[in-house]
Design a protein around this motif. Sequence first.
Motif, PDB file in Angstrom:
ATOM      1  N   GLY A   9       0.391  -1.232   0.061  1.00  0.00           N
ATOM      2  CA  GLY A   9      -0.850   0.347   0.431  1.00  0.00           C
ATOM      3  C   GLY A   9       1.473   1.367   0.389  1.00  0.00           C
ATOM      4  N   SER A  10       1.626   1.466  -0.397  1.00  0.00           N
ATOM      5  CA  SER A  10       2.922   2.255  -0.808  1.00  0.00           C
ATOM      6  C   SER A  10       1.983   3.229  -1.594  1.00  0.00           C
ATOM      7  CB  SER A  10       4.225   1.980  -1.099  1.00  0.00           C
ATOM      8  OG  SER A  10       4.751   3.179  -1.237  1.00  0.00           O
ATOM      9  N   SER A  11       1.921   4.643  -1.934  1.00  0.00           N
ATOM     10  CA  SER A  11       1.466   5.000  -3.021  1.00  0.00           C
ATOM     11  C   SER A  11       1.927   6.224  -2.503  1.00  0.00           C
ATOM     12  CB  SER A  11      -0.448   5.124  -2.523  1.00  0.00           C
ATOM     13  OG  SER A  11      -0.190   6.462  -1.533  1.00  0.00           O
ATOM     14  N   GLY A  12       2.973   6.601  -3.241  1.00  0.00           N
ATOM     15  CA  GLY A  12       4.071   8.459  -3.425  1.00  0.00           C
ATOM     16  C   GLY A  12       4.105   8.684  -2.130  1.00  0.00           C
ATOM     17  N   GLY A  13       3.273   9.157  -1.896  1.00  0.00           N
ATOM     18  CA  GLY A  13       3.465  10.250  -0.112  1.00  0.00           C
ATOM     19  C   GLY A  13       4.423   9.463   0.648  1.00  0.00           C
ATOM     20  N   GLY A  14       4.595   8.115   1.028  1.00  0.00           N
ATOM     21  CA  GLY A  14       5.914   7.736   2.027  1.00  0.00           C
ATOM     22  C   GLY A  14       4.652   6.244   2.901  1.00  0.00           C
ATOM     23  N   VAL A  15       5.078   5.283   3.046  1.00  0.00           N
ATOM     24  CA  VAL A  15       4.513   4.148   3.589  1.00  0.00           C
ATOM     25  C   VAL A  15       3.362   4.764   5.038  1.00  0.00           C
ATOM     26  CG1 VAL A  15       5.470   1.406   4.489  1.00  0.00           C
ATOM     27  CG2 VAL A  15       6.719   3.115   3.445  1.00  0.00           C
ATOM     28  N   ARG A  16       2.327   3.673   4.505  1.00  0.00           N
ATOM     29  CA  ARG A  16       1.146   4.497   6.132  1.00  0.00           C
ATOM     30  C   ARG A  16       1.474   2.866   6.281  1.00  0.00           C
ATOM     31  NH1 ARG A  16      -3.550   5.511   2.047  1.00  0.00           N
ATOM     32  NH2 ARG A  16      -2.664   4.046   0.716  1.00  0.00           N
ATOM     33  N   VAL A  17       0.784   3.350   7.329  1.00  0.00           N
ATOM     34  CA  VAL A  17       0.861   1.623   8.873  1.00  0.00           C
ATOM     35  C   VAL A  17      -0.609   2.140   9.060  1.00  0.00           C
ATOM     36  CG1 VAL A  17       3.307   2.094   9.039  1.00  0.00           C
ATOM     37  CG2 VAL A  17       2.050   2.984  10.390  1.00  0.00           C
ATOM     38  N   LYS A  18      -1.291   1.270   9.988  1.00  0.00           N
ATOM     39  CA  LYS A  18      -2.312   1.449  10.520  1.00  0.00           C
ATOM     40  C   LYS A  18      -2.488   2.138  11.830  1.00  0.00           C
ATOM     41  CE  LYS A  18      -5.011  -2.233  12.094  1.00  0.00           C
ATOM     42  NZ  LYS A  18      -5.951  -3.161  12.172  1.00  0.00           N
ATOM     43  N   ALA A  19      -3.241   3.141  12.250  1.00  0.00           N
ATOM     44  CA  ALA A  19      -3.061   4.064  13.109  1.00  0.00           C
ATOM     45  C   ALA A  19      -4.708   3.498  13.483  1.00  0.00           C
ATOM     46  CB  ALA A  19      -2.805   5.668  12.945  1.00  0.00           C
ATOM     47  N   VAL A  20      -5.051   3.701  15.253  1.00  0.00           N
ATOM     48  CA  VAL A  20      -6.604   2.868  15.813  1.00  0.00           C
ATOM     49  C   VAL A  20      -6.492   3.291  16.824  1.00  0.00           C
ATOM     50  CG1 VAL A  20      -5.504   0.037  15.315  1.00  0.00           C
ATOM     51  CG2 VAL A  20      -5.288   1.210  17.364  1.00  0.00           C
ATOM     52  N   CYS A  21      -8.273   3.876  17.225  1.00  0.00           N
ATOM     53  CA  CYS A  21      -8.528   4.587  18.305  1.00  0.00           C
ATOM     54  C   CYS A  21      -8.881   4.086  19.150  1.00  0.00           C
ATOM     55  CB  CYS A  21      -9.636   5.769  17.845  1.00  0.00           C
ATOM     56  SG  CYS A  21     -10.182   6.355  18.344  1.00  0.00           S
ATOM     57  N   ASP A  22      -8.923   3.930  20.439  1.00  0.00           N
ATOM     58  CA  ASP A  22     -10.208   3.381  21.375  1.00  0.00           C
ATOM     59  C   ASP A  22     -11.408   3.407  20.918  1.00  0.00           C
ATOM     60  OD1 ASP A  22      -8.387   4.834  24.142  1.00  0.00           O
ATOM     61  OD2 ASP A  22      -7.698   3.066  22.381  1.00  0.00           O
ATOM     62  N   CYS A  23     -12.308   3.684  20.212  1.00  0.00           N
ATOM     63  CA  CYS A  23     -13.544   3.120  19.858  1.00  0.00           C
ATOM     64  C   CYS A  23     -13.317   2.256  19.086  1.00  0.00           C
ATOM     65  CB  CYS A  23     -14.109   4.837  19.785  1.00  0.00           C
ATOM     66  SG  CYS A  23     -14.224   5.271  17.998  1.00  0.00           S
ATOM     67  N   GLY A  24     -12.712   1.741  18.413  1.00  0.00           N
ATOM     68  CA  GLY A  24     -12.085   0.589  17.550  1.00  0.00           C
ATOM     69  C   GLY A  24     -12.843   0.860  15.826  1.00  0.00           C
ATOM     70  N   ARG A  25     -12.055   2.553  15.811  1.00  0.00           N
ATOM     71  CA  ARG A  25     -11.722   2.905  14.134  1.00  0.00           C
ATOM     72  C   ARG A  25     -10.652   3.221  14.285  1.00  0.00           C
ATOM     73  NH1 ARG A  25     -13.738   8.375  13.523  1.00  0.00           N
ATOM     74  NH2 ARG A  25     -13.599   7.626  10.796  1.00  0.00           N
ATOM     75  N   CYS A  43     -10.653  11.925  15.536  1.00  0.00           N
ATOM     76  CA  CYS A  43     -10.684  10.336  15.890  1.00  0.00           C
ATOM     77  C   CYS A  43     -12.596  11.656  16.214  1.00  0.00           C
ATOM     78  CB  CYS A  43     -11.458   9.307  17.027  1.00  0.00           C
ATOM     79  SG  CYS A  43     -12.512   8.507  16.313  1.00  0.00           S
ATOM     80  N   GLY A  44     -13.433  11.787  14.638  1.00  0.00           N
ATOM     81  CA  GLY A  44     -14.568  12.557  15.048  1.00  0.00           C
ATOM     82  C   GLY A  44     -15.341  11.570  16.192  1.00  0.00           C
ATOM     83  N   ALA A  45     -15.697  10.634  16.553  1.00  0.00           N
ATOM     84  CA  ALA A  45     -15.967   9.737  16.985  1.00  0.00           C
ATOM     85  C   ALA A  45     -16.724   9.592  18.431  1.00  0.00           C
ATOM     86  CB  ALA A  45     -16.586   8.527  16.589  1.00  0.00           C
ATOM     87  N   CYS A  46     -15.283   9.625  18.659  1.00  0.00           N
ATOM     88  CA  CYS A  46     -15.588   9.756  20.007  1.00  0.00           C
ATOM     89  C   CYS A  46     -13.904  10.978  20.744  1.00  0.00           C
ATOM     90  CB  CYS A  46     -14.265   8.411  20.598  1.00  0.00           C
ATOM     91  SG  CYS A  46     -12.995   8.067  19.955  1.00  0.00           S
ATOM     92  N   GLY A  47     -13.811  11.632  19.451  1.00  0.00           N
ATOM     93  CA  GLY A  47     -12.642  12.863  20.169  1.00  0.00           C
ATOM     94  C   GLY A  47     -11.507  12.155  20.726  1.00  0.00           C
ATOM     95  N   GLN A  48     -11.539  11.202  20.358  1.00  0.00           N
ATOM     96  CA  GLN A  48      -9.494  11.457  20.856  1.00  0.00           C
ATOM     97  C   GLN A  48      -8.910  10.604  19.856  1.00  0.00           C
ATOM     98  OE1 GLN A  48      -8.884   8.086  23.816  1.00  0.00           O
ATOM     99  NE2 GLN A  48     -11.291   7.299  23.576  1.00  0.00           N
ATOM    100  N   ALA A  49      -7.289  10.594  20.118  1.00  0.00           N
ATOM    101  CA  ALA A  49      -6.452  10.805  18.477  1.00  0.00           C
ATOM    102  C   ALA A  49      -6.279   9.662  18.718  1.00  0.00           C
ATOM    103  CB  ALA A  49      -5.182  11.413  19.579  1.00  0.00           C
ATOM    104  N   PHE A  50      -5.528   9.462  17.171  1.00  0.00           N
ATOM    105  CA  PHE A  50      -5.682   7.767  16.800  1.00  0.00           C
ATOM    106  C   PHE A  50      -3.874   7.486  16.934  1.00  0.00           C
ATOM    107  CE2 PHE A  50      -8.813   5.877  14.660  1.00  0.00           C
ATOM    108  CZ  PHE A  50      -9.477   7.477  13.894  1.00  0.00           C
ATOM    109  N   ARG A  51      -3.684   6.620  17.260  1.00  0.00           N
ATOM    110  CA  ARG A  51      -2.217   6.484  17.531  1.00  0.00           C
ATOM    111  C   ARG A  51      -2.115   4.698  17.269  1.00  0.00           C
ATOM    112  NH1 ARG A  51      -3.145   2.107  20.897  1.00  0.00           N
ATOM    113  NH2 ARG A  51      -5.437   1.885  21.632  1.00  0.00           N
ATOM    114  N   ILE A  52      -0.470   4.527  16.387  1.00  0.00           N
ATOM    115  CA  ILE A  52       0.236   3.456  16.205  1.00  0.00           C
ATOM    116  C   ILE A  52       0.126   2.235  17.018  1.00  0.00           C
ATOM    117  CG2 ILE A  52       2.113   2.632  14.143  1.00  0.00           C
ATOM    118  CD1 ILE A  52       2.109   5.603  13.703  1.00  0.00           C
ATOM    119  N   PRO A  53      -0.253   1.610  16.476  1.00  0.00           N
ATOM    120  CA  PRO A  53      -0.084   0.463  17.954  1.00  0.00           C
ATOM    121  C   PRO A  53       1.062  -0.131  17.659  1.00  0.00           C
ATOM    122  CG  PRO A  53      -1.773  -0.345  16.195  1.00  0.00           C
ATOM    123  CD  PRO A  53      -1.465   1.015  15.596  1.00  0.00           C
ATOM    124  N   GLU A  54       1.629  -0.896  18.636  1.00  0.00           N
ATOM    125  CA  GLU A  54       3.540  -0.897  18.923  1.00  0.00           C
ATOM    126  C   GLU A  54       3.320  -1.689  18.184  1.00  0.00           C
ATOM    127  OE1 GLU A  54       3.816   0.956  23.246  1.00  0.00           O
ATOM    128  OE2 GLU A  54       4.836  -1.367  23.329  1.00  0.00           O
TER     129      GLU A  54
END
Length: 142
Positions: free
Chosen positions: A92-108, A124-135
Motif C-alpha cells: 500500500g505504498s502510494s507515493g507520499g510514504g509508507v502508510r501504517v494502521k493507526a487505531v482509536c480506542d473506540c475501534g475505528r 477521531c470524530g466519533a469519540c474525540g480521541q487521537a488515533f495512535r499507531i499500535p506498537e
Amino acid sequence: MHGVAAARGVRDTSRAGRYHNRRFLAIADELGLDHSEEPHPSSGFSLVGLRPDTKKRYRATIDRLHRALKAHTVATTADTARSFRGPAARHGSSGGGVRVKAVCDCGRNVRVVPSVLAQAPIMCGACGQAFRIPEVVGAGVG
Ligand SMILES: [Zn+2]
C-alpha cells in the motif's frame, strides 16, 4: 553465529530462540569464541566473547565493521520515517510514504504516514480521541 547455524540447517536455540544450546556452543568454539562453562538458566550459552587471539586475528575486520555500523547508523537515523517498517509497510505504498494502521480506542482505524501523524495528532470524530499507531510486537532478539 546464528548465520552459520542457519546455513547448516542446525537448530542452535530452543525455547522460542531464547535458549542457546550446545550446538550453538560448538559453533562458537569453532569460530574462536570464549564462553562460560555452565549454561545460563534461561538464555543458555548466549554469552560468548572473542578469545584474545581471535580478537587479534580479526582486528582489521572488526574495525571495518565498526566503521560500517557507524555509517549505517548515521544514514538510518537521518530519516526516521524510512526506518519505521511495520508489518503493514510492505503493502500500500502510494507515493507520499509508507502508510501504517493507526487505531482509536473506540475501534475505528485509519491508514496514515507515521511522519504525518508525528506532526500533529489526528483526532477521531466519533469519540474525540487521537488515533495512535499500535506498537509492533514480536521482533526477535538474539
Ligand atoms: Zn474513536
